[in-house]
Design an enzyme around this catalytic site. Structure first.
Site, PDB file in Angstrom:
ATOM      1  CB  CYS A 188      96.676  80.476  24.053  1.00  0.00           C
ATOM      2  SG  CYS A 188      95.277  81.591  24.212  1.00  0.00           S
ATOM      3  CG  HIS A 200     101.069  80.901  28.342  1.00  0.00           C
ATOM      4  ND1 HIS A 200     101.003  80.932  26.967  1.00  0.00           N
ATOM      5  CD2 HIS A 200      99.797  81.114  28.782  1.00  0.00           C
ATOM      6  CE1 HIS A 200      99.755  81.143  26.587  1.00  0.00           C
ATOM      7  NE2 HIS A 200      99.010  81.269  27.666  1.00  0.00           N
ATOM      8  CD  GLU A 222     104.227  80.125  32.483  1.00  0.00           C
ATOM      9  OE1 GLU A 222     104.981  79.699  31.585  1.00  0.00           O
ATOM     10  OE2 GLU A 222     103.547  81.174  32.357  1.00  0.00           O
ATOM     11  CE  LYS A 265     101.419  84.730  25.601  1.00  0.00           C
ATOM     12  NZ  LYS A 265     102.511  83.743  25.759  1.00  0.00           N
ATOM     13  CG  HIS A 268      97.910  85.884  24.638  1.00  0.00           C
ATOM     14  ND1 HIS A 268      98.401  84.970  23.736  1.00  0.00           N
ATOM     15  CD2 HIS A 268      97.288  85.147  25.606  1.00  0.00           C
ATOM     16  CE1 HIS A 268      98.110  83.749  24.151  1.00  0.00           C
ATOM     17  NE2 HIS A 268      97.436  83.833  25.275  1.00  0.00           N
ATOM     18  CG  PHE A 271      90.494  80.119  26.986  1.00  0.00           C
ATOM     19  CD1 PHE A 271      91.328  80.457  28.028  1.00  0.00           C
ATOM     20  CD2 PHE A 271      89.603  81.082  26.527  1.00  0.00           C
ATOM     21  CE1 PHE A 271      91.298  81.708  28.616  1.00  0.00           C
ATOM     22  CE2 PHE A 271      89.551  82.346  27.098  1.00  0.00           C
ATOM     23  CZ  PHE A 271      90.400  82.666  28.144  1.00  0.00           C
TER      24      PHE A 271
END
Length: 414
Positions: A164, A304, A315, A336, A341, A402
């Protein structure tokens, strides 16, 4: 070495919400959602039956039909967004040194639809029936390669694959090429089309996704205590970057300047972030240092903000660590909440949004944030539910993926 200044002169995107940067930004500020029931394949046996699906996409508006058939859907998205961005930029490559122009496009998964389609061919018809275009369609570098072929670019060309964070890494690396003097023009961003039977099933199996099938548009809930996972989406975001002097010489419209780039890895877990947000915090610190800015100079953060418990809490902690008391003064929103996403494309789309925030002086909201999670700190300003007029000179955008990948970009007015 003195860095050359790098500016953004073209924007293009394909998302479930809109098929241009201008339309996307208007829709986001109005709080509209691109999340809906999936129609491209039968999801009746799936625990999740919705996503950010790009519907009614006609690639032939951008690419010849015959040529498009040699591309996986993620490359088609990239070509469409690149066409928009280059039209927006006004570049004419017949007047440019094409050895000073390149492309870097990220993707987290690449041509997964092609892999699925050709696997079915093997099962049903045997290995001799696999398409000769299988590899050119599925390879992760197909997007950047096809962009270079379309426009005759002869400079640096490669693909970034970092889950991502791919789109943000791609933009950062493209920026470094220009800043370091290797290129004058870079086409860059991210593309993804993993909303496929295996793509959806995989994230369902990992229990990463929201299962709010009865109300898909309320499913993406960053920083909300009632969140239950992220929403899988598809699309692309492509930007044109130029060396500032090159852009000014040709009279280009300049949206913003790329000021700083930071990248780290958590070195912790293949899917979970460091709980204290240390990797994310260090990445923001590096991006600010690269930009030569103190934390107090940041006017807006595009988080994010996936709407997963681990990401939201980590975050938030990272932002507080780096920004201290200023963390309570900075508007932080997650787009998002409207888009879902887009995996490897998400960072690129979010930098486009940051550039529009700077130009339009309005901050898109975090939608569905009805019950803020106390662990994300109720004092932080997550711009809930409604867009906000605000003068933004400098914005920061986070992307985490990831594998522990962290990337951050700082963009400012010029």
């Amino acid at each position: 070495m003195n860095k050359r200044r790098v500016v953004i002169t073209g924007l293009g995107c394909v998302t479930a919400l809109a098929e241009s940067a201008d339309e996307l930004f208007v829709a986001l500020c109005e709080g509209r959602s691109g999340v809906s029931t999936i129609e491209s394949f039968d999801t009746s046996a799936y625990p999740v039956r919705f996503g950010g699906e790009v519907k009614n996409f006609d690639v032939t508006k951008y690419v010849d039909r015959r040529e498009s058939k040699r591309m996986d859907r993620f490359t088609q998205f990239a070509m469409a967004a690149a066409s928009q961005a280059l039209n927006d930029s006004g570049l004419d490559f017949s007047k440019e040194d094409v050895f000073r122009a390149g492309a870097v496009v990220g993707t987290g998964i690449g041509g997964i639809k092609e892999i699925e389609d050709q696997h079915l061919r093997i099962l049903n018809k045997g290995p001799t029936k696999v398409s000769p275009f299988c590899v050119p369609r599925l390879m992760a570098n197909a997007a950047s390669g096809n962009i270079a072929i379309r426009y005759g670019l002869r400079g640096p060309n490669f693909c970034v694959v970092s889950a991502c964070a791919s789109g943000t890494h791609a933009i950062g690396e493209a920026c470094l090429n220009i800043a370091g003097g290797r290129s004058d023009i870079m086409i860059t961003g991210g593309a993804e089309a993993a909303l496929t039977p295996i793509g959806l099933a995989s994230f369902c199996a990992a229990r990463s996704l929201s299962t709010r099938n009865d109300d898909p548009q309320a499913a993406s809930r960053p920083f909300d205590r009632d969140r239950d996972g992220f929403v899988l989406s598809e699309g692309a975001g492509i930007l044109v970057l130029e060396e500032e002097g090159h852009a000014r010489k040709r009279g280009a419209n300049i949206y913003a300047e790329l000021l700083g780039y930071g990248a780290t890895d958590d070195g912790y877990h293949v899917t979970a972030p460091l709980p204290d947000g240390d990797g994310a915090a260090t990445t923001m610190k590096l991006a600010l240092a690269d930009a030569g800015l103190t934390p107090e100079k940041i006017d807006y953060i595009n988080a994010h903000g996936t709407g997963t418990e681990l990401n939201d809490v980590a975050e938030s902690a990272a932002i507080k660590r780096i920004f201290g008391k200023h963390a309570y003064k900075i508007p932080v929103s997650s787009t998002k909440s409207c888009l879902g996403h887009l995996l490897g494309a998400t960072g690129a789309v979010e930098i486009i949004i940051c550039a529009k925030v700077i130009n339009e002086s309005i901050i898109p909201p975090t939608m569905n944030l009805e019950n803020p999670d106390e662990r994300c700190d109720l004092k932080m300003d997550f711009v809930p539910l409604e867009a906000r007029r605000a003068k933004v000179n400098i914005a920061l955008s986070n992307s985490f993926g990831f594998g522990g990948h962290n990337a951050c970009l700082v963009v400012g007015s010029i």
